[in-house]
Design an enzyme around this catalytic site. Sequence first.
Site, PDB file in Angstrom:
ATOM      1  CD  GLU A  38       4.078   6.016  -7.599  1.00 56.03           C
ATOM      2  OE1 GLU A  38       3.111   5.217  -7.591  1.00 56.03           O
ATOM      3  OE2 GLU A  38       4.387   6.699  -6.623  1.00 56.03           O
TER       4      GLU A  38
ATOM      5  N   PRO B  54       0.831  -1.208   0.000  1.00 46.90           N
ATOM      6  CG  PRO B  54       0.222  -0.828   2.219  1.00 46.90           C
ATOM      7  CD  PRO B  54       0.963  -1.793   1.345  1.00 46.90           C
TER       8      PRO B  54
HETATM    9  P1  ADP Z   1       5.726   4.085  -0.819  1.00 47.62           P
HETATM   10  O1  ADP Z   1       6.488   4.275  -2.106  1.00 47.62           O
HETATM   11  O2  ADP Z   1       5.374   2.655  -0.553  1.00 47.62           O
HETATM   12  O3  ADP Z   1       4.531   4.988  -0.732  1.00 47.62           O
HETATM   13  P2  ADP Z   1       7.946   5.462   0.414  1.00 47.62           P
HETATM   14  O4  ADP Z   1       9.186   4.637   0.239  1.00 47.62           O
HETATM   15  O5  ADP Z   1       7.743   6.616  -0.495  1.00 47.62           O
HETATM   16  O6  ADP Z   1       6.681   4.484   0.390  1.00 47.62           O
HETATM   17  O7  ADP Z   1       7.868   6.058   1.864  1.00 47.62           O
HETATM   18  C1  ADP Z   1       8.182   5.331   3.012  1.00 47.62           C
HETATM   19  C2  ADP Z   1       8.362   6.359   4.114  1.00 47.62           C
HETATM   20  O8  ADP Z   1       7.122   6.982   4.384  1.00 47.62           O
HETATM   21  C3  ADP Z   1       8.782   5.779   5.432  1.00 47.62           C
HETATM   22  O9  ADP Z   1      10.199   5.629   5.488  1.00 47.62           O
HETATM   23  C4  ADP Z   1       8.312   6.850   6.413  1.00 47.62           C
HETATM   24  O10 ADP Z   1       9.287   7.862   6.527  1.00 47.62           O
HETATM   25  C5  ADP Z   1       7.127   7.483   5.700  1.00 47.62           C
HETATM   26  N1  ADP Z   1       5.803   7.159   6.227  1.00 47.62           N
HETATM   27  C6  ADP Z   1       4.788   8.018   6.311  1.00 47.62           C
HETATM   28  N2  ADP Z   1       3.668   7.430   6.770  1.00 47.62           N
HETATM   29  C7  ADP Z   1       3.977   6.135   6.989  1.00 47.62           C
HETATM   30  C8  ADP Z   1       3.244   4.990   7.447  1.00 47.62           C
HETATM   31  N3  ADP Z   1       1.936   5.073   7.773  1.00 47.62           N
HETATM   32  N4  ADP Z   1       3.883   3.810   7.517  1.00 47.62           N
HETATM   33  C9  ADP Z   1       5.183   3.729   7.213  1.00 47.62           C
HETATM   34  N5  ADP Z   1       5.938   4.768   6.773  1.00 47.62           N
HETATM   35  C10 ADP Z   1       5.342   5.964   6.647  1.00 47.62           C
HETATM   36  P1  TMP Z   2       2.972   5.650  -3.456  1.00 49.23           P
HETATM   37  O1  TMP Z   2       2.553   4.213  -3.467  1.00 49.23           O
HETATM   38  O2  TMP Z   2       4.387   5.834  -3.896  1.00 49.23           O
HETATM   39  O3  TMP Z   2       2.682   6.331  -2.171  1.00 49.23           O
HETATM   40  O4  TMP Z   2       2.153   6.403  -4.584  1.00 49.23           O
HETATM   41  C1  TMP Z   2       0.884   5.955  -5.012  1.00 49.23           C
HETATM   42  C2  TMP Z   2       0.296   6.915  -6.025  1.00 49.23           C
HETATM   43  O5  TMP Z   2      -0.885   6.307  -6.545  1.00 49.23           O
HETATM   44  C3  TMP Z   2      -0.129   8.251  -5.438  1.00 49.23           C
HETATM   45  O6  TMP Z   2       0.072   9.287  -6.400  1.00 49.23           O
HETATM   46  C4  TMP Z   2      -1.628   8.096  -5.235  1.00 49.23           C
HETATM   47  C5  TMP Z   2      -2.022   7.157  -6.343  1.00 49.23           C
HETATM   48  N1  TMP Z   2      -3.156   6.282  -6.053  1.00 49.23           N
HETATM   49  C6  TMP Z   2      -4.167   6.142  -6.998  1.00 49.23           C
HETATM   50  O7  TMP Z   2      -4.119   6.763  -8.069  1.00 49.23           O
HETATM   51  N2  TMP Z   2      -5.218   5.315  -6.750  1.00 49.23           N
HETATM   52  C7  TMP Z   2      -5.315   4.594  -5.584  1.00 49.23           C
HETATM   53  O8  TMP Z   2      -6.306   3.854  -5.415  1.00 49.23           O
HETATM   54  C8  TMP Z   2      -4.244   4.730  -4.610  1.00 49.23           C
HETATM   55  C9  TMP Z   2      -4.302   3.949  -3.341  1.00 49.23           C
HETATM   56  C10 TMP Z   2      -3.201   5.592  -4.887  1.00 49.23           C
HETATM   57 MG    MG Z   3       6.312   5.392  -3.824  1.00 47.87          MG
END
Ligand code: ADP
Ligand code: TMP
Ligand code: MG
Length: 217
Positions: A109, A36
Amino acid sequence: MRKAPALGAFLVKYDPCRKIRGGMILSGNLTLIVGPMYSGKTTELLSFVEIYKLGKKKIKVFKPSMDIRYGVEKVRAHSGIEEDAIPLENPEEILNIIDGDEKAIFIDEVQFLSVKVYDVAKKLVDEGIDVFCAGLDMTYKQNPFDTTSKLLSLANVVIKKRAVCFICGEHNATLSFKISGGESEIDIGGKEKYIAVCRDCYNKIQRGEIDVHSHIG
Ligand code: ADP
Ligand code: TMP
Ligand code: MG
Ligand code: ZN
């Protein structure tokens, strides 16, 4: 735009580091990082980028051009770490952009690219190039992202990440939940639109047993 090289065109390049055994090119690995939002997918992808860079290996980093959260030519984690990246409209552009002597290519992404990325990734690993992809496995409505699902079938390494649940604080969040911004399942955004939650908390929110907005701010 240049014409995509035919499959096998990369082989003519002399590369002393290419993985060769008995005159045969060894295939690369496809590593898929899923989970997620906030689960650390981009962070993990960038840690693999660092490993290849430390080894002075040639790499290229890509992202879908529609992800404009942090600028169109950057891959960025929620923690702020980032890397320059080449924006893609279409995954087949990768075949025109690479030189063929890369050790690995990285895509963040990946859920936003078309399923054609499956064929591109297959070609690259068959040519001995490692491929790393990071992306959401499910939308906030718990529908699978088709591209990620297809890549899951091809990947020989799958890393499934968890985030900290925004509601209960446990490190077991496998789902994303949308808190604002309408119903669209393709909607770029960050903390203003989405939280990460565990399945129990997701279901409690759905049943109205948790008021998610009382947890925000
Ligand atoms: P993703 O690409 O899966 O969205 P990122 O690698 O961009 O994740 O970000 C991970 C970072 O987000 C963690 O190292 C932490 O600093 C931050 N973070 C913010 N909210 C949360 C959360 N609910 N759980 C874990 N990490 C979080
Ligand atoms: P992240 O996984 O690196 O946090 O980024 C996810 C991206 O995908 C963010 O721009 C939000 C988008 N998104 C959607 O477009 N649809 C969805 O249902 C979800 C959960 C995220
Ligand atoms: Mg990401
Ligand atoms: Zn929870």
